[in-house]
Design a protein around this motif. Structure first.
Motif, short mmCIF file in Angstrom:
data_model
loop_
_atom_site.label_atom_id
_atom_site.label_comp_id
_atom_site.label_asym_id
_atom_site.label_seq_id
_atom_site.Cartn_x
_atom_site.Cartn_y
_atom_site.Cartn_z
N LEU A 13 5.77 5.11 -12.40
CA LEU A 13 5.96 4.24 -11.25
C LEU A 13 5.78 4.94 -9.91
O LEU A 13 5.27 4.35 -8.96
CB LEU A 13 7.35 3.60 -11.31
N LEU A 17 3.76 3.46 -6.68
CA LEU A 17 4.42 3.09 -5.43
C LEU A 17 3.77 3.79 -4.25
O LEU A 17 3.54 3.18 -3.19
CB LEU A 17 5.91 3.45 -5.51
N ALA A 21 1.80 1.93 -1.25
CA ALA A 21 2.24 2.10 0.14
C ALA A 21 1.07 2.51 1.03
O ALA A 21 0.94 2.03 2.16
CB ALA A 21 3.35 3.14 0.19
N MET A 82 3.41 -3.23 -11.64
CA MET A 82 3.20 -2.34 -10.50
C MET A 82 1.78 -1.79 -10.48
O MET A 82 1.18 -1.62 -9.41
CB MET A 82 4.21 -1.20 -10.54
N SER A 86 -0.52 -2.50 -7.20
CA SER A 86 -0.91 -1.35 -6.38
C SER A 86 -2.42 -1.12 -6.36
O SER A 86 -2.90 -0.19 -5.74
CB SER A 86 -0.21 -0.09 -6.87
N LEU A 94 1.89 -4.01 -1.05
CA LEU A 94 3.06 -3.69 -1.87
C LEU A 94 4.30 -3.47 -0.99
O LEU A 94 5.41 -3.90 -1.34
CB LEU A 94 2.79 -2.46 -2.73
N ASP A 198 12.81 1.50 -11.35
CA ASP A 198 12.44 0.90 -10.06
C ASP A 198 13.23 1.60 -8.94
O ASP A 198 14.33 1.19 -8.60
CB ASP A 198 12.74 -0.60 -10.07
N ASN A 200 12.62 1.86 -5.66
CA ASN A 200 12.21 1.42 -4.32
C ASN A 200 13.24 1.95 -3.31
O ASN A 200 14.44 1.77 -3.51
CB ASN A 200 12.14 -0.10 -4.28
#
Length: 281
Positions: A13, A17, A21, A82, A86, A94, A198, A200
């Motif tokens: 992940l 991420l 981003a 994801m 992404s 995202l 996750d 985040n």
């Protein structure tokens, strides 16, 4: 023909991420845009008993049960979702993407070990009064048959033409009776992030949450639903629906309310954080 990509293992992940981003500032979402049609498939998936037990503890499910918690397949499929969200050709950024709802159908109880086959794909875009929503579908199969499936909506906020996306006024259901009060510790987001993968930053620490406009860390939406369902209970074959209405700040105190197959999570002054419903299939 819809392209299918078979994965050898769940994707990590953190790199997804980071990629999402970096690409977010270049996305220009609109409801009539395109989206990736690729279906991601992960065959032969077996459930990690240690991670499952950590998930059960943080969400309030009993540990050591033969069947998976009704929300756990979402955790298993989230790395695939994801990977889709992404991608450069996924139209919504995202960063700032908000999980607004989930609809789950569990066709029968799902045994803990597996193996299972997971399939995740995007199923279109839709206009929303606050922006554009994407629908992501997750399917879990056992011996070729779908045993669990979900549809999640994710919202990217942007300016819209108010005439095109007028707010529909729907009659609010009657308030539910309060069942119990829950005091939520400040580390709930970190514990759930460790169990689900996750991580985040809006869920982990007040400092990282403030970078995204929150005064404190907020609980994962899927944690709030899982915690409610752990208290509510779910038949082996069931429909579950949940709508995320407002973030839950950590630490904090919330009230769990339930009755007649419905549930809700309420904050100070009766603020509604989550509403949901459970019905037999």
């Amino acid at each position: 023909m819809t392209p299918t990509v078979e994965l050898a293992a769940p994707p990590a992940l953190a790199p997804l991420l980071a990629r999402g981003a970096l690409l977010s500032p270049f996305k220009r979402p609109r409801p009539d845009g395109g989206w990736p049609r690729t279906r991601l498939v992960l065959p032969g998936l077996r459930v990690d008993a240690g991670r499952l037990a950590a998930y059960e503890r943080v969400c309030g499910f009993p540990t050591g049960e033969d069947a998976l918690p009704v929300t756990y397949p979402h955790v298993l499929g989230f790395p695939l979702a994801m990977r889709l969200m992404s991608r450069p050709d996924f139209p919504l950024p995202l960063l700032g993407l908000v999980h607004t709802s989930i609809r789950i159908t569990r066709h029968r109880a799902t045994a803990s070990p597996g193996p299972y086959e997971l399939t995740v794909y995007a199923d279109g875009l839709a206009p929303h009064r606050r922006g554009t929503e994407a629908v992501l579908v997750t399917e879990m199969r056992r011996h070729g048959a779908v045993v669990w499936e979900s549809r999640s909506t994710y919202l990217a906020r942007h300016r819209t033409a108010s005439r095109q996306h007028a707010v529909r006024r729907e009659e609010e259901p009657k308030p539910l009776p309060a069942v119990e009060e829950w005091r939520l510790a400040g580390d709930v987001g970190r514990r759930y992030g460790a169990a689900s993968g996750d991580r985040n930053p809006i869920h982990l620490h007040p400092l990282t949450a403030r970078l995204f406009g929150f005064p404190r860390a907020i609980a994962h939406g899927m944690w709030t639903v899982a915690r409610c369902l752990a208290a509510h209970g779910t038949p082996d074959a069931a429909h579950v629906s949940a709508d995320f209405r407002a973030p839950v700040l950590l630490p904090g105190t919330v009230t769990y309310a339930a009755g007649a197959g419905r549930f809700a999570l309420l904050g100070d002054g009766g603020r509604v954080h989550v509403t949901g419903e459970v019905s037999p299939l």
